[in-house]
Design an enzyme around this catalytic site. Structure first.
Site, PDB file in Angstrom:
ATOM      1  N   ARG A  14       0.804  -1.225   0.000  1.00 49.00           N
ATOM      2  CA  ARG A  14       0.000   0.000   0.000  1.00 49.00           C
ATOM      3  C   ARG A  14       0.840   1.279   0.000  1.00 49.00           C
ATOM      4  NH1 ARG A  14      -3.640  -2.128   4.930  1.00 49.00           N
ATOM      5  NH2 ARG A  14      -1.851  -3.515   5.120  1.00 49.00           N
ATOM      6  N   GLN A  73      12.367 -14.977   5.722  1.00 52.75           N
ATOM      7  CA  GLN A  73      11.036 -15.558   5.500  1.00 52.75           C
ATOM      8  C   GLN A  73      10.740 -15.474   4.000  1.00 52.75           C
ATOM      9  OE1 GLN A  73       7.716 -13.152   6.577  1.00 52.75           O
ATOM     10  NE2 GLN A  73       6.243 -14.820   6.442  1.00 52.75           N
ATOM     11  N   ASP A 103       6.358  -2.003  11.310  1.00 52.45           N
ATOM     12  CA  ASP A 103       5.717  -0.791  10.788  1.00 52.45           C
ATOM     13  C   ASP A 103       4.942  -0.040  11.872  1.00 52.45           C
ATOM     14  OD1 ASP A 103       3.657  -2.582  11.135  1.00 52.45           O
ATOM     15  OD2 ASP A 103       2.750  -2.270   9.163  1.00 52.45           O
ATOM     16  N   GLY A 140      -6.813  -5.229  13.395  1.00 52.60           N
ATOM     17  CA  GLY A 140      -7.441  -6.411  13.974  1.00 52.60           C
ATOM     18  C   GLY A 140      -8.189  -6.009  15.236  1.00 52.60           C
ATOM     19  N   TYR A 362      32.053  33.455  -3.671  1.00 54.10           N
ATOM     20  CA  TYR A 362      32.299  32.029  -3.496  1.00 54.10           C
ATOM     21  C   TYR A 362      33.668  31.864  -2.853  1.00 54.10           C
ATOM     22  CZ  TYR A 362      33.597  27.233  -4.265  1.00 54.10           C
ATOM     23  OH  TYR A 362      34.020  25.952  -4.049  1.00 54.10           O
ATOM     24  N   TYR A 383      39.210  25.718  -8.955  1.00 54.74           N
ATOM     25  CA  TYR A 383      39.138  24.501  -9.763  1.00 54.74           C
ATOM     26  C   TYR A 383      39.689  24.779 -11.149  1.00 54.74           C
ATOM     27  CZ  TYR A 383      36.817  20.317 -11.715  1.00 54.74           C
ATOM     28  OH  TYR A 383      36.533  19.110 -12.312  1.00 54.74           O
TER      29      TYR A 383
HETATM   30  C1  UD1 Z   1      -1.320  -6.585  11.676  1.00 49.24           C
HETATM   31  C2  UD1 Z   1      -2.186  -7.479  12.574  1.00 49.24           C
HETATM   32  C3  UD1 Z   1      -3.389  -6.662  13.047  1.00 49.24           C
HETATM   33  C4  UD1 Z   1      -2.933  -5.422  13.760  1.00 49.24           C
HETATM   34  C5  UD1 Z   1      -1.962  -4.597  12.902  1.00 49.24           C
HETATM   35  C6  UD1 Z   1      -1.331  -3.507  13.737  1.00 49.24           C
HETATM   36  C7  UD1 Z   1      -1.915  -9.756  11.735  1.00 49.24           C
HETATM   37  C8  UD1 Z   1      -2.558 -10.852  10.989  1.00 49.24           C
HETATM   38  N1  UD1 Z   1      -2.630  -8.634  11.833  1.00 49.24           N
HETATM   39  O1  UD1 Z   1      -2.104  -6.272  10.534  1.00 49.24           O
HETATM   40  O2  UD1 Z   1      -4.201  -7.450  13.916  1.00 49.24           O
HETATM   41  O3  UD1 Z   1      -4.073  -4.626  14.108  1.00 49.24           O
HETATM   42  O4  UD1 Z   1      -0.893  -5.423  12.402  1.00 49.24           O
HETATM   43  O5  UD1 Z   1      -0.554  -2.634  12.979  1.00 49.24           O
HETATM   44  O6  UD1 Z   1      -0.830  -9.919  12.248  1.00 49.24           O
HETATM   45  N2  UD1 Z   1       5.153  -9.159   7.858  1.00 49.24           N
HETATM   46  C9  UD1 Z   1       6.127 -10.120   7.709  1.00 49.24           C
HETATM   47  N3  UD1 Z   1       5.828 -11.232   6.970  1.00 49.24           N
HETATM   48  C10 UD1 Z   1       4.625 -11.428   6.379  1.00 49.24           C
HETATM   49  C11 UD1 Z   1       3.629 -10.418   6.548  1.00 49.24           C
HETATM   50  C12 UD1 Z   1       3.911  -9.294   7.301  1.00 49.24           C
HETATM   51  O7  UD1 Z   1       7.236  -9.993   8.219  1.00 49.24           O
HETATM   52  O8  UD1 Z   1       4.453 -12.462   5.727  1.00 49.24           O
HETATM   53  C13 UD1 Z   1       5.488  -7.943   8.642  1.00 49.24           C
HETATM   54  C14 UD1 Z   1       5.331  -6.671   7.854  1.00 49.24           C
HETATM   55  O9  UD1 Z   1       6.560  -6.322   7.239  1.00 49.24           O
HETATM   56  C15 UD1 Z   1       4.914  -5.676   8.924  1.00 49.24           C
HETATM   57  C16 UD1 Z   1       4.204  -6.514   9.981  1.00 49.24           C
HETATM   58  O10 UD1 Z   1       4.563  -7.857   9.722  1.00 49.24           O
HETATM   59  O11 UD1 Z   1       6.037  -5.055   9.514  1.00 49.24           O
HETATM   60  C17 UD1 Z   1       2.692  -6.372   9.910  1.00 49.24           C
HETATM   61  O12 UD1 Z   1       2.232  -6.765   8.641  1.00 49.24           O
HETATM   62  P1  UD1 Z   1       1.005  -6.044   7.931  1.00 49.24           P
HETATM   63  O13 UD1 Z   1       0.753  -6.759   6.654  1.00 49.24           O
HETATM   64  O14 UD1 Z   1       1.212  -4.581   7.873  1.00 49.24           O
HETATM   65  O15 UD1 Z   1      -0.183  -6.393   8.951  1.00 49.24           O
HETATM   66  P2  UD1 Z   1      -1.521  -5.595   9.171  1.00 49.24           P
HETATM   67  O16 UD1 Z   1      -2.483  -5.918   8.092  1.00 49.24           O
HETATM   68  O17 UD1 Z   1      -1.242  -4.167   9.423  1.00 49.24           O
HETATM   69 CA    CA Z   2       0.530  -2.937   9.259  1.00 56.19          CA
END
Ligand code: UD1
Ligand code: CA
Length: 449
Positions: A14, A73, A103, A140, A362, A383
Site C-alpha cells: 500500500r 522468511q 511498521d 485487527g 564564493y 578549480y
Molecule cells: C497486523 C495485525 C493486526 C494489527 C496490525 C497492527 C496480523 C494478521 N494482523 O495487521 O491485527 O491490528 O498489524 O498494525 O498480524 N510481515 C512479515 N511477513 C509477512 C507479513 C507481514 O514480516 O508475511 C510484517 C510486515 O513487514 C509488517 C508486519 O509484519 O512489519 C505487519 O504486517 P502487515 O501486513 O502490515 O499487517 P496488518 O495488516 O497491518
Molecule cells: Ca501494518
C-alpha cells in the site's frame, strides 16, 4: 530471558514504493531503526529481524547494528508464518519472546517495559498491547472481557458488521511465553480472507491471553500507506518540539519546523518559522534561527543568527551572523564573530575570527586569517577543471569588489586587492595588488560613422 523479534519481511504494497516499507524514513531514521531503538533498553539476549521482501537491502541498512540476527522468511505468507521461522533459531530458547511489527514505529520504551512487566507478573501465555481508536478501520479487533482476558483477535477484513463496531484494536506488539507459542505455531491455518497464516490466531489457542491498553493511542499507529506515514511524522515532530520547548527553546510557528533525533538546542534559542534541522545539528544558547533555514549535521555556537540560509556539515562558532540567503557547505568552519551575508557560498574553508564575507562571493578550499574583509563579488577560482587548489588570505587583508583569486595562491597579512583584479600570483604581506587592465580614456572621441 528475553528475545525480541521484529517482523519486517512484508512488501508494504500500500506504500506504492520501490523501498521496502520498513526502510521508509520517519524524522530522519527508518521505521525499522525506530522499532529497534524502542526496545534497546530491555537489553534482550537475542534480537532477531525477520526479513523477506528485499531482504538484502534491509540487512545492509542495518549492518552497523551490533548483535542483530537476520532470519529469512521466503515467501511472505503472513505474520504467523513469519514467526514460524523462529522455531529453528529459537529451538533451545527458554523465556519470553517480544514480537514487534516493523511498521509500528512510535512506541515508547516505557510502554514496552510496562507490557513486559505486566506479562511477567500475571503469568500469562501471551500479553498484547491494545488501544481504543475512534476509527479502528484496518486494524485487527481484540475481543476481551473486563478482566483484560482476550478470547480472540479478528482481522478487520474477516470481521462481521457487528464485530467491526468493536474499537479495541490489536497494536501488533506481543509478549509471548516462547515455549507455549512454539507448541501452537504449527497449528495455524490459512482459513481467512487473505489466505495467510496470522500470528493473531495464536492468541485464541493460548491461555491465559491478556491485553494491556495503552493510554496514548498515537503510540501504536501502524504505517501501511503514505497518509499514515505523514501522520506518524506529525506525531513524532510534535513530540520532539514539545521536548525542546520544555528545555527552553521557543518556536514562533512550531508546526512549520521539523527536527530530527540528533537535533540539540541550548537554552533561549528562538526558532523562527519554516526551519528544518537534520542529522546531528547542535545549536548553542541564545541563537536565533530562521525564518526559512536548513541546518544539517552542523555545530552552531552561542548567540548565532541565521536567516534564510542553508548550513550543511559545517561549524559556526559563537556570535556569527549568517544570511540572508547564504550557503555554508561541507567543511565550512567559521570562528567567532564572522559575518556571512547574502548570496555567499562557503565550502571546505576556514575563516578565523571576525572575517566578513558580506555579499555575492564564493569561497572554496580557502583559509582566511582573522579580520579578513572579502569584498562584494570576490571569487576563489579553486578549480582548474581537473584539480582543486587552495587559497590562503592573511589576517587583516581586504579584497576589492569583483576580485578573482586564481588558486593556488597565497596573500600575506594586511594585503589590499584592488577592485576588479584577477590575481594569479602570490602577494607579500602589506602589499597592494592590482591585476586589471589600465583604464584608457580617449577624450573627445568620435564614434565611427
Ligand atoms: C497486523 C495485525 C493486526 C494489527 C496490525 C497492527 C496480523 C494478521 N494482523 O495487521 O491485527 O491490528 O498489524 O498494525 O498480524 N510481515 C512479515 N511477513 C509477512 C507479513 C507481514 O514480516 O508475511 C510484517 C510486515 O513487514 C509488517 C508486519 O509484519 O512489519 C505487519 O504486517 P502487515 O501486513 O502490515 O499487517 P496488518 O495488516 O497491518
Ligand atoms: Ca501494518
Amino acid at each position: 530471558m528475553l528475545a525480541v523479534a521484529v517482523l519486517a519481511a512484508g512488501k508494504g504494497t500500500r506504500m506504492k514504493s520501490d523501498l521496502p516499507k520498513v526502510l521508509q524514513p520517519l524524522a530522519g531514521a527508518t521505521l525499522v531503526e525506530r522499532v529497534l531503538a524502542s526496545c534497546k533498553g530491555l537489553a534482550p539476549q537475542r534480537q532477531i529481524l525477520i526479513v523477506g521482501h528485499q531482504a538484502d537491502r534491509v540487512e545492509q541498512s542495518l549492518a552497523h547494528q551490533h548483535g542483530l540476527e537476520f532470519v529469512l522468511q521466503q515467501p511472505q505468507n503472513g505474520t504467523g508464518h513469519a514467526v514460524q521461522q523462529l522455531l529453528e533459531p529459537l529451538s533451545d530458547f527458554q523465556g519470553d519472546l517480544l514480537v514487534l511489527n516493523g511498521d509500528v514505529p512510535l512506541l515508547r520504551a516505557e510502554t514496552i517495559a510496562n507490557l513486559l512487566e505486566r506479562h511477567r507478573s500475571s503469568g500469562a501465555a501471551v500479553t498484547l498491547l491494545t488501544a481504543r481508536l475512534a476509527d479502528p478501520t484496518g486494524y485487527g479487533r481484540v475481543f476481551a472481557d473486563d478482566a483484560a482476558q482476550v478470547s480472540a483477535i479478528v482481522e478487520h477484513r474477516d470481521c462481521s458488521e457487528a464485530q467491526r463496531c468493536n474499537n479495541l484494536i490489536n497494536a501488533g506488539i506481543y509478549c509471548f511465553n516462547w515455549r507455549k507459542l512454539a507448541e501452537v505455531l504449527p497449528q495455524l491455518s490459512t482459513n481467512n480472507d487473505q489466505g495467510e497464516l496470522y500470528l493473531t490466531d495464536t492468541v485464541a489457542m493460548l491461555s491465559p491471553a491478556m491485553h494491556l491498553e495503552v493510554a496514548d493511542a498515537d503510540e501504536i499507529n501502524g504505517i501501511n500507506d503514505r497518509l499514515q506515514l505523514s501522520q506518524c511524522e506529525a506525531v513524532i515532530q510534535e513530540r520532539m518540539r514539545r521536548h525542546w520547548m520544555a528545555e527552553g527553546v521557543s518556536f514562533v510557528d512550531p508546526a512549520s519546523c521539523t527536527l530530527s533525533d540528533g537535533t540539540r538546542f541550548g537554552r533561549d534559542v528562538v526558532v523562527e518559522p519554516q526551519c528544518h534541522f537534520r542529522g546531528d545539528a547542535v545549536i548553542g544558547e541564545g541563537c536565533r534561527i530562521g525564518p526559512g533555514s536548513l541546518i544539517d549535521n552542523s555545530r552552531i555556537g552561542d548567540r548565532v543568527e541565521i536567516v534564510y540560509s542553508v548550513v550543511r556539515d559545517a561549524a559556526v562558532a559563537s556570535d556569527c551572523a549568517i544570511g540572508p540567503f547564504a550557503q555554508l557547505r561541507p567543511g565550512a568552519d567559521l570562528a567567532e564573530g564572522c559575518r556571512v551575508g547574502n548570496f555567499v557560498e562557503i565550502k571546505k574553508s576556514s575563516l578565523a575570527e571576525g572575517c566578513k564575507v558580506n555579499h555575492l562571493s564564493y569561497i572554496g578550499d580557502a583559509e582566511l586569517g582573522s579580520g579578513v574583509n572579502v569584498g562584494a563579488g570576490t571569487i576563489t577560482a579553486n578549480y582548474d577543471g581537473v584539480n582543486k587548489h587552495r587559497t590562503v588570505i592573511g589576517a587583516g587583508s581586504k579584497t576589492g569588489a569583483n576580485s578573482v583569486l586564481v588558486a593556488p595562491i597565497e596573500l600575506g597579512e594586511g594585503v589590499t586587492v584592488g577592485a576588479g583584479s584577477t590575481l594569479t600570483k602570490n602577494v607579500p604581506a602589506g602589499a597592494l595588488a592590482l591585476g586589471r587592465a589600465k583604464q584608457l580614456v580617449k577624450e573627445n572621441w568620435q564614434a565611427p560613422s
